[in-house]
Design an enzyme around this catalytic site. Structure first.
Site, PDB file in Angstrom:
ATOM      1  N   GLY A 204       0.769  -1.252   0.000  1.00 61.27           N
ATOM      2  CA  GLY A 204       0.000   0.000   0.000  1.00 61.27           C
ATOM      3  C   GLY A 204       0.790   1.285   0.000  1.00 61.27           C
TER       4      GLY A 204
ATOM      5  N   SER B 233       1.675   8.305   1.899  1.00 61.18           N
ATOM      6  CA  SER B 233       0.909   7.091   2.222  1.00 61.18           C
ATOM      7  C   SER B 233       1.106   6.690   3.686  1.00 61.18           C
ATOM      8  CB  SER B 233       1.373   5.911   1.355  1.00 61.18           C
ATOM      9  OG  SER B 233       1.108   6.148   0.002  1.00 61.18           O
ATOM     10  N   ILE B 234       0.021   6.272   4.321  1.00 63.96           N
ATOM     11  CA  ILE B 234       0.113   5.773   5.695  1.00 63.96           C
ATOM     12  C   ILE B 234       1.069   4.574   5.726  1.00 63.96           C
ATOM     13  CG2 ILE B 234      -1.199   4.612   7.521  1.00 63.96           C
ATOM     14  CD1 ILE B 234      -3.593   6.437   6.723  1.00 63.96           C
TER      15      ILE B 234
ATOM     16  N   ASP C 129      -1.213  -6.543  -7.601  1.00 58.81           N
ATOM     17  CA  ASP C 129      -2.595  -6.069  -7.571  1.00 58.81           C
ATOM     18  C   ASP C 129      -3.312  -7.063  -6.657  1.00 58.81           C
ATOM     19  OD1 ASP C 129      -5.321  -5.782  -7.998  1.00 58.81           O
ATOM     20  OD2 ASP C 129      -5.084  -5.223 -10.088  1.00 58.81           O
TER      21      ASP C 129
ATOM     22  N   ALA D 261     -12.382   2.368  -3.873  1.00 59.11           N
ATOM     23  CA  ALA D 261     -13.770   2.308  -4.339  1.00 59.11           C
ATOM     24  C   ALA D 261     -13.873   3.280  -5.506  1.00 59.11           C
ATOM     25  CB  ALA D 261     -14.740   2.711  -3.234  1.00 59.11           C
TER      26      ALA D 261
ATOM     27  N   TYR E  26     -18.515   8.710   2.758  1.00 57.58           N
ATOM     28  CA  TYR E  26     -17.627   7.544   2.881  1.00 57.58           C
ATOM     29  C   TYR E  26     -18.317   6.299   2.298  1.00 57.58           C
ATOM     30  CZ  TYR E  26     -13.595   5.072   4.802  1.00 57.58           C
ATOM     31  OH  TYR E  26     -12.436   4.342   4.949  1.00 57.58           O
TER      32      TYR E  26
ATOM     33  N   LYS F  51     -15.080  -1.366   5.031  1.00 54.58           N
ATOM     34  CA  LYS F  51     -14.242  -1.347   6.248  1.00 54.58           C
ATOM     35  C   LYS F  51     -14.881  -2.197   7.353  1.00 54.58           C
ATOM     36  CE  LYS F  51     -10.734   1.321   5.055  1.00 54.58           C
ATOM     37  NZ  LYS F  51      -9.476   0.666   4.649  1.00 54.58           N
TER      38      LYS F  51
ATOM     39  N   THR G 286      -3.976  12.030   2.279  1.00 52.29           N
ATOM     40  CA  THR G 286      -3.252  11.150   1.349  1.00 52.29           C
ATOM     41  C   THR G 286      -4.002  11.139   0.015  1.00 52.29           C
ATOM     42  OG1 THR G 286      -4.569   9.227   1.951  1.00 52.29           O
ATOM     43  CG2 THR G 286      -2.569   9.614   3.246  1.00 52.29           C
ATOM     44  N   LEU G 287      -3.419  10.427  -0.945  1.00 49.20           N
ATOM     45  CA  LEU G 287      -4.042  10.305  -2.267  1.00 49.20           C
ATOM     46  C   LEU G 287      -5.442   9.688  -2.162  1.00 49.20           C
ATOM     47  CD1 LEU G 287      -2.779  10.900  -5.043  1.00 49.20           C
ATOM     48  CD2 LEU G 287      -2.253   8.462  -5.237  1.00 49.20           C
TER      49      LEU G 287
HETATM   50  P1  NAP Z   1      -2.822   5.876  -0.340  1.00 46.05           P
HETATM   51  O1  NAP Z   1      -1.488   6.431  -0.087  1.00 46.05           O
HETATM   52  O2  NAP Z   1      -3.530   6.295  -1.584  1.00 46.05           O
HETATM   53  O3  NAP Z   1      -2.745   4.286  -0.234  1.00 46.05           O
HETATM   54  C1  NAP Z   1      -3.765   3.423  -0.736  1.00 46.05           C
HETATM   55  C2  NAP Z   1      -3.038   2.304  -1.417  1.00 46.05           C
HETATM   56  O4  NAP Z   1      -3.946   1.280  -1.859  1.00 46.05           O
HETATM   57  C3  NAP Z   1      -2.317   2.797  -2.671  1.00 46.05           C
HETATM   58  O5  NAP Z   1      -0.990   2.335  -2.647  1.00 46.05           O
HETATM   59  C4  NAP Z   1      -3.140   2.148  -3.760  1.00 46.05           C
HETATM   60  O6  NAP Z   1      -2.495   1.995  -4.992  1.00 46.05           O
HETATM   61  C5  NAP Z   1      -3.443   0.839  -3.087  1.00 46.05           C
HETATM   62  N1  NAP Z   1      -4.369   0.049  -3.899  1.00 46.05           N
HETATM   63  C6  NAP Z   1      -5.593   0.374  -4.390  1.00 46.05           C
HETATM   64  N2  NAP Z   1      -6.084  -0.630  -5.122  1.00 46.05           N
HETATM   65  C7  NAP Z   1      -5.154  -1.626  -5.088  1.00 46.05           C
HETATM   66  C8  NAP Z   1      -5.078  -2.929  -5.643  1.00 46.05           C
HETATM   67  N3  NAP Z   1      -6.059  -3.445  -6.405  1.00 46.05           N
HETATM   68  N4  NAP Z   1      -3.966  -3.674  -5.412  1.00 46.05           N
HETATM   69  C9  NAP Z   1      -2.951  -3.188  -4.662  1.00 46.05           C
HETATM   70  N5  NAP Z   1      -2.973  -1.966  -4.109  1.00 46.05           N
HETATM   71  C10 NAP Z   1      -4.067  -1.197  -4.324  1.00 46.05           C
HETATM   72  O7  NAP Z   1      -3.834   6.261   0.850  1.00 46.05           O
HETATM   73  P2  NAP Z   1      -3.807   5.987   2.437  1.00 46.05           P
HETATM   74  O8  NAP Z   1      -4.722   7.003   2.999  1.00 46.05           O
HETATM   75  O9  NAP Z   1      -2.418   5.875   2.921  1.00 46.05           O
HETATM   76  O10 NAP Z   1      -4.568   4.594   2.544  1.00 46.05           O
HETATM   77  C11 NAP Z   1      -3.996   3.460   3.186  1.00 46.05           C
HETATM   78  C12 NAP Z   1      -5.038   2.753   4.021  1.00 46.05           C
HETATM   79  O11 NAP Z   1      -5.374   3.570   5.139  1.00 46.05           O
HETATM   80  C13 NAP Z   1      -6.333   2.434   3.308  1.00 46.05           C
HETATM   81  O12 NAP Z   1      -6.818   1.183   3.745  1.00 46.05           O
HETATM   82  C14 NAP Z   1      -7.252   3.533   3.809  1.00 46.05           C
HETATM   83  O13 NAP Z   1      -8.616   3.212   3.731  1.00 46.05           O
HETATM   84  C15 NAP Z   1      -6.775   3.616   5.254  1.00 46.05           C
HETATM   85  N6  NAP Z   1      -7.172   4.825   5.989  1.00 46.05           N
HETATM   86  C16 NAP Z   1      -6.883   6.050   5.497  1.00 46.05           C
HETATM   87  C17 NAP Z   1      -7.264   7.174   6.210  1.00 46.05           C
HETATM   88  C18 NAP Z   1      -6.981   8.543   5.675  1.00 46.05           C
HETATM   89  O14 NAP Z   1      -7.613   9.496   6.136  1.00 46.05           O
HETATM   90  N7  NAP Z   1      -6.047   8.709   4.764  1.00 46.05           N
HETATM   91  C19 NAP Z   1      -7.945   7.033   7.434  1.00 46.05           C
HETATM   92  C20 NAP Z   1      -8.204   5.749   7.917  1.00 46.05           C
HETATM   93  C21 NAP Z   1      -7.822   4.645   7.176  1.00 46.05           C
HETATM   94  P3  NAP Z   1      -3.058   2.933  -6.218  1.00 46.05           P
HETATM   95  O15 NAP Z   1      -2.654   4.328  -5.917  1.00 46.05           O
HETATM   96  O16 NAP Z   1      -2.395   2.325  -7.418  1.00 46.05           O
HETATM   97  O17 NAP Z   1      -4.554   2.764  -6.280  1.00 46.05           O
END
Ligand code: NAP
Length: 256
Positions: A13, A19-20, A65, A96, A156, A163, A194-195
């Site tokens: 991820g 990214s987290i 993937d 999503a 959301y 989730k 994040t993205l």
């Molecule tokens: P992020 O940097 O965009 O990370 C999301 C990751 O998921 C990206 O690397 C993305 O790759 C990957 N991904 C999506 N579809 C995929 C697939 N089919 N196969 C493999 N990888 C895939 O955003 P983030 O906020 O750090 O998100 C990380 C996690 O934290 C997620 O589970 C998110 O729901 C959770 N979270 C985020 C927040 C927040 O506020 N940011 C809060 C609570 C929880 P691509 O860019 O190629 O799609």
């Protein structure tokens, strides 16, 4: 700081430096773990290579993937062959379709529902199954979740439902894998810019809302998620499994 000295981990991820997954990977690395990374598709390859490369030229970086069983199998075969075993896995992946994160949940299409659950929830089951045979000394699996799993957070939508499936999967996996000393937990993070987060309509308002209403009157910092990720990966959390840990400046306790 060598809480994770000698531990071998894999991180799913990392998209970029915000990214987290990258915050937690850096914390795991600082604590002494050796890590492998995966990325989804060629688009992210360069980003991940640049970031993960800072941990050493021999860092394992593989495409995956998480909706493709053959790619998951290849990742664990290669990482298993190079590391010999695994101790840690970070699941920080969610997706999503954008139109499902705007408007009304009632309009979620069958396809958007399927994709959100496949990428964001089923993938944890598939990755845990792939990792478990290599977690021969026990292990810690950590997944990222959000409060929208248990309460309605406007926009959301289907991601909240996915989730909820991820959190329930965490509990069932914890039960299945517990006898093998493999722990499975979720970190429920407050909003982080994040993205993925920017794909949610009204995300900036969400950050402001948390700042105004969370007991700590601020938003969580990525480094704080890294610290919690390190705790869950460490022996300090040896008796914790199947849990959702809120790292959200206290927002989850509020009734209004
Ligand atoms: P992020 O940097 O965009 O990370 C999301 C990751 O998921 C990206 O690397 C993305 O790759 C990957 N991904 C999506 N579809 C995929 C697939 N089919 N196969 C493999 N990888 C895939 O955003 P983030 O906020 O750090 O998100 C990380 C996690 O934290 C997620 O589970 C998110 O729901 C959770 N979270 C985020 C927040 C927040 O506020 N940011 C809060 C609570 C929880 P691509 O860019 O190629 O799609």
């Amino acid at each position: 700081m060598s809480q994770l000295a000698g531990k071998l981990g894999i991180v799913f991820g990392v998209a970029n430096k915000r990214s987290i997954a990258w915050a937690i990977a850096q914390a795991w690395h600082r604590a002494g773990a050796r890590l492998a990374f995966t990325y989804q598709g060629e688009r992210l390859k360069e980003n991940v290579e640049e970031l993960a490369g800072t941990f050493g030229a021999d860092t394992i970086i593989l495409p995956c993937d998480v909706t493709k069983d053959d790619e998951i199998a290849r990742v664990f075969a290669e990482v298993g062959a190079k590391f010999g075993k695994l101790n840690l896995l970070l699941h920080s992946v969610a997706f999503a379709p954008k139109d499902a994160l705007e408007g009304e949940f009632v309009n979620t299409s069958r396809e958007a529902f399927r994709v959100a659950h496949d990428v964001s929830a089923y993938s944890l089951v598939a990755l845990a199954r792939g990792a478990a045979p290599f977690m021969t000394d026990g292990g810690s699996i950590v997944a990222m979740t959000y409060y929208g799993a248990e309460k309605v957070v406007p926009h959301y939508n289907v991601m909240g439902v996915a989730k909820a499936a991820l959190e329930a999967s965490t509990r069932y996996l914890a039960y299945d894998l517990g006898p093998r000393k493999i722990r499975v937990n979720c970190i429920s993070a407050g909003p982080v810019n994040t993205l993925a987060a920017r794909g949610i309509a009204g995300f900036t308002d969400m950050l402001k809302h948390y700042e105004a209403h969370a007991p700590l009157k601020r938003n969580v910092l990525p480094d704080e998620l890294g610290a919690t990720g390190t705790f869950l990966a460490s022996d300090g959390a040896a008796a914790i499994t199947g849990q959702v840990l809120y790292v959200d400046c206290g927002y989850q306790i509020m009734g209004m």
